[in-house]
Enzyme design. Structure first.
Site, mmCIF file in Angstrom:
data_model
loop_
_atom_site.group_PDB
_atom_site.id
_atom_site.type_symbol
_atom_site.label_atom_id
_atom_site.label_comp_id
_atom_site.label_asym_id
_atom_site.label_seq_id
_atom_site.Cartn_x
_atom_site.Cartn_y
_atom_site.Cartn_z
ATOM 1 C CE LYS A 10 6.110 -29.695 -9.898
ATOM 2 N NZ LYS A 10 7.454 -29.985 -10.412
ATOM 3 C CE1 TYR B 286 3.600 4.272 -5.647
ATOM 4 C CE2 TYR B 286 2.998 2.040 -6.327
ATOM 5 C CZ TYR B 286 3.060 3.037 -5.360
ATOM 6 O OH TYR B 286 2.550 2.788 -4.106
#
Length: 371
Positions: A38, A264
């Protein structure tokens, strides 16, 4: 100079084969093996991984959702595929693509019977999930009579397996709870089997269950994380090989002076002459912001280089002041000298989240198994 040109996840099929064989070696020969693929095979490449596992001899596959199973079928996978969390709206697709649903409530059992009968199915393989304490999906013990009644009244389906899920099989402090789950599963399954005229496969063991509770292997086990190189136990991890290595490349190098800032919010403030390198990978690729500001680092020519400043969407910055490197050189984010578990722990998370979070825009490079 390295040949690296971009951020790439290397997928080592030799490591996958090693892990599969190691886990198989812990089982009796007649115990079947279900490979869990999965989430794009835990962040790698579900089609490539499944094809290799089918070649190695796995008996079953498991996916979370129907579209994952369809993807495998379209890629040529022929072994049985269990869908662990099917939704009502997908039942026709399940039958159309020969997938096998995990049925976990009276509502979905009734609905699947209805769809199977409409499509004139007979003995269609389904799986029943019993809740033994994880308290996610699953039937309770008191629902077993209802389950049997519904199954006995139709010829449209046949129970291929009965399963449950261990909550803490990796934690020895929870051994009593785990043994309680195993015993309850044994009791519930035999309560159902006594009513049936056949015996379905039984499975409760995940990777840690295979290692720590081999007597609870029943007739099949499921392994996900172990196939990809993680044993949830520092004594087991050395026996496994991480399948994925995440590599990147130095795009640019800056020489900064005291007082400069990086990234940032000016999160990193330069206190002395510093050399930094810019890498083309960021939180949009799966390297979460939690790894920034010195929490984690990468390896450059075998040397540790901390991530500085805030992780950006497409870029991270690393401190390479004391490392001899150039633009274009390869960087190991995890793998090799830096085990993924170590990288994940530095960010306060687990290997599962790290490896399944590597986004699809990161290139995949397949490393074939050496003969």
């Amino acid at each position: 100079m390295s040949e690296a040109k971009e951020t790439v996840l290397e997928i080592d099929l030799g490591a996958l084969a090693h892990n599969y064989r190691y886990l198989r070696s812990k089982l009796d020969k007649d115990v079947k093996f279900m490979a869990v693929v999965k989430a794009f095979a835990y962040g790698s490449d579900s089609e490539v991984i499944a094809k290799k596992l089918e070649e190695l001899g796995t008996d079953y596959f498991a996916v979370a959702y129907v579209y994952e199973g369809i993807r495998l079928r379209k890629s040529g996978i022929t072994k049985p595929i269990l869908v662990l969390h099917p939704q009502l709206t997908n039942f026709e697709e399940i039958i159309d693509h020969c997938l096998e649903p995990n049925l976990y409530s009276e509502k979905i059992l009734r609905k699947f019977i209805e769809i199977a009968e409409q499509k004139n199915q007979k003995n269609y393989p389904v799986h029943l999930k019993f809740n033994t304490g994880l308290n996610r999906l699953g039937f309770s013990q008191k629902e077993i009579p209802t389950i049997y009644k519904l199954i006995s009244e139709t010829e449209s389906l046949r129970v291929a397996s009965v399963l449950s899920h261990l909550a803490a099989s990796e934690d020895w402090r929870e051994r009593e709870f785990t043994l309680g789950q195993i015993n309850l599963f044994r009791k519930m399954t035999w309560e159902l089997i006594e009513k049936l005229d056949y015996e379905p496969l039984l499975h409760i063991c995940n990777t840690s269950g295979i290692i720590n509770y081999p007597k609870a292997a029943f007739s099949m086990v499921r392994s996900g994380i172990g196939l990809y190189g993680f044993g949830n136990d520092e004594t087991i991890d050395p026996h496994l090989k991480p399948v994925g290595k995440l590599k990147s490349v130095i795009s640019q190098i800056h020489h900064l002076e005291k007082g400069d800032t990086v990234g940032y919010n000016r999160a990193f403030k330069v206190e002395k002459p510093t050399k930094i390198a810019i890498l083309p990978v960021g939180h949009a690729d799966g390297i979460n912001r939690r790894y920034g500001n010195g929490k984690a680092g990468v390896m450059v020519h075998g040397n540790y280089a901390p991530i500085i400043g805030n992780v950006c969407m497409d870029i991270i910055m690393i401190d390479v002041t004391d490392i001899n490197c150039e633009e274009g050189d390869e960087v190991m984010i995890f793998g090799g000298d830096q085990h993924p578990v170590k990288f994940a722990e530095a960010g306060g998370t687990i290997s599962y989240e790290l490896i399944t979070g590597i986004q699809r825009r990161v290139s995949r490079k397949i490393i074939e198994e050496k003969s």
